[in-house]
Design a protein around this motif. Sequence first.
Motif, mmCIF file in Angstrom:
data_model
loop_
_atom_site.group_PDB
_atom_site.id
_atom_site.type_symbol
_atom_site.label_atom_id
_atom_site.label_comp_id
_atom_site.label_asym_id
_atom_site.label_seq_id
_atom_site.Cartn_x
_atom_site.Cartn_y
_atom_site.Cartn_z
ATOM 1 N N ASP A 86 9.425 -8.235 0.524
ATOM 2 C CA ASP A 86 9.691 -7.659 -0.805
ATOM 3 C C ASP A 86 8.960 -8.375 -1.942
ATOM 4 O OD1 ASP A 86 11.081 -5.423 -0.276
ATOM 5 O OD2 ASP A 86 13.067 -6.198 -0.793
ATOM 6 N N ASP A 87 7.931 -9.188 -1.606
ATOM 7 C CA ASP A 87 7.081 -9.752 -2.668
ATOM 8 C C ASP A 87 6.306 -8.614 -3.311
ATOM 9 O OD1 ASP A 87 7.868 -12.254 -2.004
ATOM 10 O OD2 ASP A 87 6.057 -12.769 -0.860
ATOM 11 N N TYR A 88 5.858 -7.691 -2.464
ATOM 12 C CA TYR A 88 5.246 -6.453 -2.953
ATOM 13 C C TYR A 88 6.185 -5.326 -2.557
ATOM 14 C CZ TYR A 88 0.728 -9.000 -2.856
ATOM 15 O OH TYR A 88 -0.300 -9.900 -3.024
ATOM 16 N N ARG A 89 6.547 -4.490 -3.530
ATOM 17 C CA ARG A 89 7.439 -3.362 -3.239
ATOM 18 C C ARG A 89 6.698 -2.050 -3.366
ATOM 19 N NH1 ARG A 89 13.066 -4.996 -4.561
ATOM 20 N NH2 ARG A 89 12.913 -7.210 -4.936
ATOM 21 N N VAL A 93 1.213 -0.220 -3.020
ATOM 22 C CA VAL A 93 2.013 -0.260 -1.793
ATOM 23 C C VAL A 93 2.686 1.109 -1.603
ATOM 24 C CG1 VAL A 93 3.955 -1.390 -0.626
ATOM 25 C CG2 VAL A 93 2.440 -2.724 -2.127
ATOM 26 N N ALA A 94 2.506 1.684 -0.413
ATOM 27 C CA ALA A 94 3.087 3.005 -0.135
ATOM 28 C C ALA A 94 4.565 2.877 0.218
ATOM 29 C CB ALA A 94 2.331 3.650 1.027
ATOM 30 N N ASP A 95 5.287 3.999 0.101
ATOM 31 C CA ASP A 95 6.674 4.022 0.578
ATOM 32 C C ASP A 95 6.659 3.760 2.080
ATOM 33 O OD1 ASP A 95 8.082 4.689 -1.756
ATOM 34 O OD2 ASP A 95 7.458 6.777 -1.575
ATOM 35 N N GLY A 149 -1.601 3.931 6.212
ATOM 36 C CA GLY A 149 -0.557 4.464 5.326
ATOM 37 C C GLY A 149 0.322 3.377 4.716
ATOM 38 N N VAL A 150 -0.088 2.109 4.857
ATOM 39 C CA VAL A 150 0.705 1.017 4.267
ATOM 40 C C VAL A 150 0.397 0.903 2.770
ATOM 41 C CG1 VAL A 150 1.129 -1.488 4.351
ATOM 42 C CG2 VAL A 150 0.694 -0.223 6.466
ATOM 43 N N LEU A 151 -0.861 1.144 2.413
ATOM 44 C CA LEU A 151 -1.303 1.116 1.011
ATOM 45 C C LEU A 151 -1.936 2.455 0.671
ATOM 46 C CD1 LEU A 151 -3.260 -2.303 1.001
ATOM 47 C CD2 LEU A 151 -0.882 -1.938 0.315
ATOM 48 N N TYR A 152 -2.036 2.753 -0.616
ATOM 49 C CA TYR A 152 -2.830 3.915 -1.031
ATOM 50 C C TYR A 152 -3.638 3.565 -2.260
ATOM 51 C CZ TYR A 152 0.917 4.766 -4.467
ATOM 52 O OH TYR A 152 1.810 4.643 -5.494
ATOM 53 N N ARG A 153 -4.793 4.222 -2.368
ATOM 54 C CA ARG A 153 -5.676 3.942 -3.509
ATOM 55 C C ARG A 153 -5.536 5.041 -4.529
ATOM 56 N NH1 ARG A 153 -9.981 2.616 0.524
ATOM 57 N NH2 ARG A 153 -10.290 0.360 0.418
ATOM 58 N N GLU A 154 -5.608 4.681 -5.795
ATOM 59 C CA GLU A 154 -5.690 5.699 -6.843
ATOM 60 C C GLU A 154 -6.957 5.448 -7.615
ATOM 61 O OE1 GLU A 154 -2.412 6.570 -9.365
ATOM 62 O OE2 GLU A 154 -1.172 7.194 -7.672
#
Length: 241
Positions: A25-28, A73-75, A61-66
Amino acid sequence: MIDKQSPLPMYYQIEEDIKQRIADDDYRAGDMIPSERELSETYDVSRMTVRQAITNMVNEGVLYREKGRGTFVADKKIEQPLQGMTSFTEDMSSRGMEASSRLLQFERIPSPFDVSRKLQLHEEAEVYKIQRIRYADEKPMAIETTFIPVSMFPGLDERIVQGSLYDYIEKSKQLKIGKASQMIEATIADEQQSSLLDVPAASAILHIERNSSLTDGTPFEVVKSSYRADRYKFISDIYRA
Ligand code: 16G
């Protein structure tokens, strides 16, 4: 943080470290992770190595780029067991999420050929065709197209299918749902699916078809669903005979 003497590739060690931070949970979900430049300084590796780690995690699918904003961080994916015949409403409430539906179509139609065969209906039989977007906490998860024999549920209406269909079958109709056979295959979202599911064009989709019957063997539904592959993984226990 990363061991340059290790036989494990550096990009892999970075992936593991970022995944651990997500688990801790350091990155949510929804957080922006540091830029490639910052990460390459933190881990003391080249930007190429960082990019490789991030690309792998985006593909997983762990991260997503915008575009123009950064990497987030993805859900967490929903882990859906393949044992146990549950409804969407039950699946969501067992995870503390609220299920809801948007009804796209509710119609009585002459049963399509493949549906008649699966529901063991005669040629002129009618079915309800129900198309719903299923949401978990207001986020779209799947598009479901359900075919149900009109003769079995003559009183079915739009209001009922806004809620839980299985609840209606079991509680209001007092019928016992028995079993289903299910098929899962990989597809790519078409334009309509990507807009309804709010995913980028040509995203990965898990197409599921479920053919269900009551405990007395009477088939009662054929459901064709498109699940977001970035939000779902299916899990099963298997045993060696
Ligand atoms: C699940 C089932 C679907 C069923 C629905 C009922 C899969 C692939 N599909 O989504 O066959 O019709 O639950 O949900 O698992 P409800 O009771 O919430 O309407």
